[in-house]
Design a protein around this motif. Structure first.
Motif, PDB file in Angstrom:
ATOM      1  N   ARG A   1      47.939   9.509  32.431  1.00  0.00           N
ATOM      2  CA  ARG A   1      48.954   9.052  33.391  1.00  0.00           C
ATOM      3  C   ARG A   1      49.962   8.120  32.713  1.00  0.00           C
ATOM      4  N   THR A   2      49.523   7.265  31.819  1.00  0.00           N
ATOM      5  CA  THR A   2      50.395   6.349  31.095  1.00  0.00           C
ATOM      6  C   THR A   2      51.375   7.124  30.225  1.00  0.00           C
ATOM      7  N   VAL A   3      50.888   8.167  29.571  1.00  0.00           N
ATOM      8  CA  VAL A   3      51.752   8.981  28.721  1.00  0.00           C
ATOM      9  C   VAL A   3      52.823   9.673  29.567  1.00  0.00           C
ATOM     10  N   ILE A   4      52.432  10.189  30.715  1.00  0.00           N
ATOM     11  CA  ILE A   4      53.382  10.861  31.599  1.00  0.00           C
ATOM     12  C   ILE A   4      54.438   9.873  32.091  1.00  0.00           C
ATOM     13  N   ILE A   5      54.020   8.687  32.456  1.00  0.00           N
ATOM     14  CA  ILE A   5      54.965   7.664  32.927  1.00  0.00           C
ATOM     15  C   ILE A   5      55.920   7.264  31.807  1.00  0.00           C
ATOM     16  N   LEU A   6      55.403   7.059  30.611  1.00  0.00           N
ATOM     17  CA  LEU A   6      56.264   6.698  29.471  1.00  0.00           C
ATOM     18  C   LEU A   6      57.251   7.823  29.156  1.00  0.00           C
ATOM     19  N   LEU A   7      56.793   9.043  29.236  1.00  0.00           N
ATOM     20  CA  LEU A   7      57.672  10.176  28.989  1.00  0.00           C
ATOM     21  C   LEU A   7      58.779  10.248  30.046  1.00  0.00           C
ATOM     22  N   ALA A   8      58.433  10.048  31.306  1.00  0.00           N
ATOM     23  CA  ALA A   8      59.415  10.079  32.386  1.00  0.00           C
ATOM     24  C   ALA A   8      60.440   8.956  32.227  1.00  0.00           C
ATOM     25  N   VAL A   9      59.981   7.771  31.882  1.00  0.00           N
ATOM     26  CA  VAL A   9      60.886   6.633  31.682  1.00  0.00           C
ATOM     27  C   VAL A   9      61.818   6.904  30.499  1.00  0.00           C
ATOM     28  N   SER A  10      61.285   7.489  29.439  1.00  0.00           N
ATOM     29  CA  SER A  10      62.110   7.812  28.275  1.00  0.00           C
ATOM     30  C   SER A  10      63.189   8.825  28.626  1.00  0.00           C
ATOM     31  N   ILE A  11      62.818   9.851  29.376  1.00  0.00           N
ATOM     32  CA  ILE A  11      63.787  10.869  29.779  1.00  0.00           C
ATOM     33  C   ILE A  11      64.863  10.257  30.668  1.00  0.00           C
ATOM     34  N   LEU A  12      64.474   9.420  31.602  1.00  0.00           N
ATOM     35  CA  LEU A  12      65.453   8.751  32.468  1.00  0.00           C
ATOM     36  C   LEU A  12      66.379   7.851  31.648  1.00  0.00           C
ATOM     37  N   GLY A  13      65.832   7.167  30.667  1.00  0.00           N
ATOM     38  CA  GLY A  13      66.652   6.304  29.814  1.00  0.00           C
ATOM     39  C   GLY A  13      67.671   7.092  29.014  1.00  0.00           C
TER      40      GLY A  13
END
Length: 150
Positions: free
Chosen positions: A3-15
């Motif tokens: 779940r942490t990896v998915i959240i970090l990936l989503a935040v990176s894409i949004l950034g």
């Protein structure tokens, strides 16, 4: 962990998306750009042997540059295109007795959006000198350089 990896990936894409869509506008008013551009290449001892207008479609925007329409400050619904609304100019520039370099200025919304220099591989050092001279005149402005063997 997953779940942490998915959240970090989503935040990176949004950034990355935010950085792309909220880029500062580095375009330059065409009238100001025209005189400064000519001065910059002449200062570096380049001379234009040919200048021609061409379709903006011939010079696509780099994927890193997002064209931005400028908001109209007028209340009128009539919009006048001054300068080069969405087109390009093709300059053939020479220095001394070198073969001509192809230098394109891409306009969007009546503003200079970026410069594209195209040269043969044998002209790479001359093309870099031109890019350096233009970068001094237009700091922060997008200037691309492409070399090929043709």
């Amino acid at each position: 962990m997953k779940r942490t990896v998915i959240i970090l990936l989503a935040v990176s894409i949004l950034g990355l998306a935010a950085a792309y869509f909220f880029q500062p506008d580095t375009s330059i008013d065409y009238a100001s750009f025209q005189s400064r551009f000519a001065t910059a290449f002449r200062r570096a001892d380049f001379h234009a042997v040919e200048v021609a207008s061409c379709s903006g479609d011939q010079i696509p925007f780099p994927w890193t540059l997002r064209p931005q329409r400028r908001a109209s400050t007028r209340d009128s619904h009539i919009d006048f295109a001054v300068g080069f609304p969405d087109s390009a100019e093709h300059y053939k520039l020479v220095i001394d007795d070198s073969p001509p370099l192809d230098c394109f200025v891409r306009y969007f919304d009546s503003r200079a959006a970026f410069i594209a220099i195209r040269a043969r591989s044998s002209q790479a050092s001359v093309a870099r000198a031109l890019r350096s001279a233009l970068a001094q005149e237009f700091p922060g402005f997008t200037i691309t350089l492409t070399t090929n063997d043709g």
